[in-house]
Design a protein around this motif. Structure first.
Motif, PDB file in Angstrom:
ATOM      1  N   LEU A  25      23.736  38.418  27.106  1.00  0.00           N
ATOM      2  CA  LEU A  25      24.246  37.326  27.935  1.00  0.00           C
ATOM      3  C   LEU A  25      25.488  36.705  27.296  1.00  0.00           C
ATOM      4  O   LEU A  25      26.479  36.439  27.978  1.00  0.00           O
ATOM      5  CB  LEU A  25      23.162  36.270  28.149  1.00  0.00           C
ATOM      6  N   GLU A  27      27.569  38.180  25.274  1.00  0.00           N
ATOM      7  CA  GLU A  27      28.664  39.137  25.355  1.00  0.00           C
ATOM      8  C   GLU A  27      29.302  39.150  26.737  1.00  0.00           C
ATOM      9  O   GLU A  27      30.509  39.316  26.869  1.00  0.00           O
ATOM     10  CB  GLU A  27      28.171  40.532  24.980  1.00  0.00           C
ATOM     11  N   SER A  28      28.502  38.943  27.765  1.00  0.00           N
ATOM     12  CA  SER A  28      29.067  38.990  29.115  1.00  0.00           C
ATOM     13  C   SER A  28      29.604  37.645  29.593  1.00  0.00           C
ATOM     14  O   SER A  28      30.587  37.616  30.340  1.00  0.00           O
ATOM     15  CB  SER A  28      28.027  39.519  30.107  1.00  0.00           C
ATOM     16  N   GLU A  29      28.991  36.527  29.139  1.00  0.00           N
ATOM     17  CA  GLU A  29      29.392  35.229  29.678  1.00  0.00           C
ATOM     18  C   GLU A  29      29.730  34.174  28.630  1.00  0.00           C
ATOM     19  O   GLU A  29      30.121  33.067  28.985  1.00  0.00           O
ATOM     20  CB  GLU A  29      28.276  34.693  30.584  1.00  0.00           C
ATOM     21  N   GLY A  30      29.545  34.475  27.360  1.00  0.00           N
ATOM     22  CA  GLY A  30      29.810  33.499  26.302  1.00  0.00           C
ATOM     23  C   GLY A  30      28.552  32.749  25.900  1.00  0.00           C
ATOM     24  O   GLY A  30      27.556  32.730  26.633  1.00  0.00           O
ATOM     25  N   ASP A  32      27.916  29.600  25.679  1.00  0.00           N
ATOM     26  CA  ASP A  32      27.539  28.442  26.486  1.00  0.00           C
ATOM     27  C   ASP A  32      26.575  28.833  27.600  1.00  0.00           C
ATOM     28  O   ASP A  32      25.780  28.011  28.065  1.00  0.00           O
ATOM     29  CB  ASP A  32      28.776  27.765  27.085  1.00  0.00           C
ATOM     30  N   ALA A  33      26.625  30.069  28.040  1.00  0.00           N
ATOM     31  CA  ALA A  33      25.736  30.536  29.103  1.00  0.00           C
ATOM     32  C   ALA A  33      24.314  30.792  28.608  1.00  0.00           C
ATOM     33  O   ALA A  33      23.383  30.909  29.406  1.00  0.00           O
ATOM     34  CB  ALA A  33      26.291  31.812  29.729  1.00  0.00           C
ATOM     35  N   ARG A  38      17.826  29.943  31.097  1.00  0.00           N
ATOM     36  CA  ARG A  38      18.472  31.162  31.607  1.00  0.00           C
ATOM     37  C   ARG A  38      17.806  32.406  31.030  1.00  0.00           C
ATOM     38  O   ARG A  38      17.565  33.382  31.742  1.00  0.00           O
ATOM     39  CB  ARG A  38      19.955  31.111  31.246  1.00  0.00           C
ATOM     40  N   ARG A 106      31.627  38.289  20.159  1.00  0.00           N
ATOM     41  CA  ARG A 106      30.566  37.327  20.491  1.00  0.00           C
ATOM     42  C   ARG A 106      29.463  37.336  19.433  1.00  0.00           C
ATOM     43  O   ARG A 106      28.836  36.314  19.193  1.00  0.00           O
ATOM     44  CB  ARG A 106      29.972  37.624  21.859  1.00  0.00           C
TER      45      ARG A 106
END
Length: 194
Positions: A25, A27-30, A32-33, A38, A106
């Motif tokens: 997660l 790696e794909s969205e940073g 903070d995500a 989540r 990341r």
């Protein structure tokens, strides 16, 4: 298989799933995500299940960082094995370190930039941190030439980290990466001066 062994295996698998999902997660969205809510949604477990394994997001990020140090130690070990001279040893170390950080930005963040409570050179430092420094130190030992190897290792690590962070933030001239690397290798492999 006993019930206890099966339960321990399932707990380890669940913990591993949480770590790999957090990493994916991020790696794909940073970072903070990455939240416990989540993660729970993605892996289809309740948040209380996550809290059985981790104290919260910071603890999960810390686990990802420790996993990253395990990977970095392996990369540095291979770099050390590939070197045949002091110059090739330091060059392989630098290329491997910078390559690892560049390929895994990341992952590199929690390892070195995020406050996850990991301390080096302490009696309770996690083994992957110790292993990473040990692998780096093994290469530096080849070129120490009378210099204190632990301090030189810290200097080299700090320099490589600085090159990574400044490079990733666009604060270094990208066309001069090879020249910087060559000068770094030259400086780190020259004999100690009186």
């Amino acid at each position: 298989m006993t019930v206890d062994r099966r339960r321990a295996r399932e707990l380890a698998q669940r913990r591993s799933l949480i770590i790999s999902t957090a990493r994916s997660l991020a790696e794909s969205e940073g970072w903070d995500a990455v939240t416990t809510r989540r993660l729970a949604d993605i892996i289809e477990y309740s948040q209380p299940v996550l809290y059985k394994h981790f104290d919260g997001k910071n603890d999960i990020v810390r686990a990802v960082a420790i996993e990253g140090f395990t990977e970095l130690a392996a990369v540095l070990h291979e770099a050390g094995k590939a070197a045949t001279t002091p110059v090739t040893a330091v060059r392989a170390l630098a290329e491997s370190y910078i390559g690892f950080a560049t390929a895994n930005p990341r992952l590199y963040e929690p390892m070195f930039s995020m406050p996850v409570g990991l301390a080096f050179a302490q009696p309770d430092s996690p083994q992957p941190l110790v292993d990473s420094f040990t692998e780096l130190r093994a290469v530096v030992d080849v070129v120490a030439d009378g210099r204190y190897v632990d301090t030189l290792s810290e200097l080299i690590w700090g320099t490589l980290h600085g090159l990574v962070v400044l490079g990733q933030s666009g604060r270094l001239r990208p066309d001069y990466a090879e020249e910087r690397l060559a000068q770094f290798v030259e400086q780190m492999t020259c004999p100690a001066r009186s």
